[in-house]
Each structure stands twice: as C-alpha cells, then as structure tokens.
Design a protein around this motif. Structure first.
Motif, mmCIF file in Angstrom:
data_model
loop_
_atom_site.group_PDB
_atom_site.id
_atom_site.type_symbol
_atom_site.label_atom_id
_atom_site.label_comp_id
_atom_site.label_asym_id
_atom_site.label_seq_id
_atom_site.Cartn_x
_atom_site.Cartn_y
_atom_site.Cartn_z
ATOM 1 N N LYS A 101 8.426 -29.154 -48.063
ATOM 2 C CA LYS A 101 8.421 -30.290 -48.994
ATOM 3 C C LYS A 101 9.656 -31.162 -48.804
ATOM 4 O O LYS A 101 9.588 -32.390 -48.877
ATOM 5 C CB LYS A 101 8.347 -29.804 -50.436
ATOM 6 N N ASP A 102 10.794 -30.518 -48.569
ATOM 7 C CA ASP A 102 12.029 -31.275 -48.401
ATOM 8 C C ASP A 102 12.026 -32.090 -47.113
ATOM 9 O O ASP A 102 12.484 -33.238 -47.099
ATOM 10 C CB ASP A 102 13.238 -30.336 -48.449
ATOM 11 N N GLN A 143 15.958 -34.628 -54.279
ATOM 12 C CA GLN A 143 16.647 -35.572 -53.401
ATOM 13 C C GLN A 143 17.478 -34.824 -52.348
ATOM 14 O O GLN A 143 18.698 -34.904 -52.338
ATOM 15 C CB GLN A 143 17.506 -36.528 -54.223
ATOM 16 N N ALA A 198 13.131 -42.616 -52.370
ATOM 17 C CA ALA A 198 11.935 -41.929 -51.874
ATOM 18 C C ALA A 198 11.563 -40.791 -52.834
ATOM 19 O O ALA A 198 12.426 -40.248 -53.524
ATOM 20 C CB ALA A 198 12.202 -41.367 -50.473
ATOM 21 N N PRO A 199 10.288 -40.423 -52.858
ATOM 22 C CA PRO A 199 9.899 -39.295 -53.702
ATOM 23 C C PRO A 199 10.339 -37.968 -53.079
ATOM 24 O O PRO A 199 10.426 -37.842 -51.865
ATOM 25 C CB PRO A 199 8.365 -39.398 -53.721
ATOM 26 N N SER A 200 10.616 -36.991 -53.943
ATOM 27 C CA SER A 200 10.942 -35.641 -53.469
ATOM 28 C C SER A 200 10.467 -34.632 -54.505
ATOM 29 O O SER A 200 10.440 -34.929 -55.704
ATOM 30 C CB SER A 200 12.452 -35.494 -53.221
ATOM 31 N N ASN A 233 12.229 -33.820 -57.723
ATOM 32 C CA ASN A 233 13.265 -34.854 -57.666
ATOM 33 C C ASN A 233 14.604 -34.284 -57.196
ATOM 34 O O ASN A 233 15.670 -34.683 -57.655
ATOM 35 C CB ASN A 233 13.417 -35.555 -59.018
ATOM 36 N N GLN A 282 9.336 -33.248 -45.677
ATOM 37 C CA GLN A 282 8.412 -34.353 -45.954
ATOM 38 C C GLN A 282 9.097 -35.437 -46.778
ATOM 39 O O GLN A 282 8.926 -36.638 -46.507
ATOM 40 C CB GLN A 282 7.171 -33.827 -46.682
ATOM 41 N N ALA A 283 9.878 -35.044 -47.760
ATOM 42 C CA ALA A 283 10.604 -36.015 -48.582
ATOM 43 C C ALA A 283 11.582 -36.824 -47.733
ATOM 44 O O ALA A 283 11.716 -38.037 -47.903
ATOM 45 C CB ALA A 283 11.350 -35.296 -49.715
ATOM 46 N N ALA A 328 9.811 -39.456 -45.948
ATOM 47 C CA ALA A 328 9.560 -40.595 -46.834
ATOM 48 C C ALA A 328 10.811 -41.456 -46.977
ATOM 49 O O ALA A 328 10.728 -42.694 -46.977
ATOM 50 C CB ALA A 328 9.084 -40.107 -48.206
#
Length: 175
Positions: free
Chosen positions: A91-92, A44, A37-39, A42, A94-95, A98
């Motif tokens: 953001k994390d 992760q 998944a995108p992060s 990156n 949301q990642a 994903a």
C-alpha cells in the motif's frame, strides 16, 4: 475534455532540458502536489529530497544509464519510502506511486517537464550514500525536472480493448 484529463493526456516524459533554474515557488508547488497524494491510513510514507547541487547531480548521473538526462536536469527530486512510517509495504509503495504521478502532473501544469527515473534503483544503496540519506529511507524513484527543450513528444497507448476486462453479468434479473 479540459483540466485534469487534458493534463493527464498531454503529459510526456521529458529527457532534455534548457539551462534554466527552477524557481523555488515552482519546486514547492510540485512538492505540495506530491504531499497531497492519497495513502493508506493517511500515513504519508513518502519523503522527498530536493537536489539542485551540480556536484550531487554529477555524482548521481554516474549511477544510471541515463547519465545525460540526470546531468542536464536543473532539479532532481528523490522520493523515498520512510520505513519508520510504513504500515503495509504494498500500500505504501502504491501511495508513493500516486505522489510521484501528482508531481509529474503538477510539473506539466507549471510549465516544466519531468521524467520518472526508475532504472537508478539498481544503484539505490550508492544513491543513498551520495545523498547521505538515513538508513530508514528506501529509494523509490528520482524525478528529473526542468524546462523542456522544444520538440515534438509523442506517445502511443494500447487500445482499451487490450487492457480492460469486464465481469460477466446478465442483463436479466435472477439469472
């Protein structure tokens, strides 16, 4: 439509599973899909815990209103935010969403069914205790996975007209 779009449109939450174990190769493919998944940056920020022990599954089933779903799943994957690798909470998270979606879609492609369990977050401290998870890991969700009991699964969605706004613009230049 074919491929990815078909998988997205055909995915349904599965809450009833056959009594059949999930092969380790399938588990690894589901985890691999989550890993890709995108992060942001990156980083992760996700960590996955694979849960197959009947004893652990039984304990976790008592920490949610969805007891039967959890208890009858041959596989659970707990998804955590690793706060030590986090750089931006929103953001994390949301990642991680994903990563979870990737795993749900991979599950469909691999012939299994799954459901994203969020209600169990109301007991996340107790879940972490049961799983003996490090304090740096914040529970984000648990996915229950298994071979689905055969039945019709339908779902409705609101029409796009209720969900989408378009910016106002003019077709004429310089207006």
């Amino acid at each position: 439509m074919t491929g990815t779009i078909d998988t997205i449109l055909s995915r349904r939450s599965v809450r009833e599973f056959k009594e059949k174990e999930i092969d380790d190769v399938v588990v690894e493919q589901i985890l691999e899909a989550g890993r890709w998944a995108p992060s942001g940056l990156n980083n992760q920020p996700w960590r996955f815990m694979v849960i197959k022990s009947n004893n652990t599954i039984e304990k976790l089933s008592k920490l949610t209103h969805y007891t039967d779903v959890v208890k009858n799943a041959p596989l659970l994957i707990a998804i955590f935010l690793d706060q030590d690798s986090s750089y931006n909470y929103v953001k994390d998270v949301q990642a991680i969403g994903a990563a979870i979606q990737n795993m749900l879609l991979a599950s469909v492609e691999l012939g299994t069914g799954s459901v994203w369990l969020g209600e169990i977050l109301n007991q996340k401290e107790k879940v972490n205790e049961v799983l003996d998870a490090p304090s740096s890991l914040e529970l984000m969700a648990i996915i229950a996975i298994g071979y689905p009991v055969e039945k019709d699964r339908t779902s409705a969605r609101k029409p796009l007209e209720e969900l989408v706004y378009y910016e106002k613009y003019s077709l004429k230049k310089n207006e």
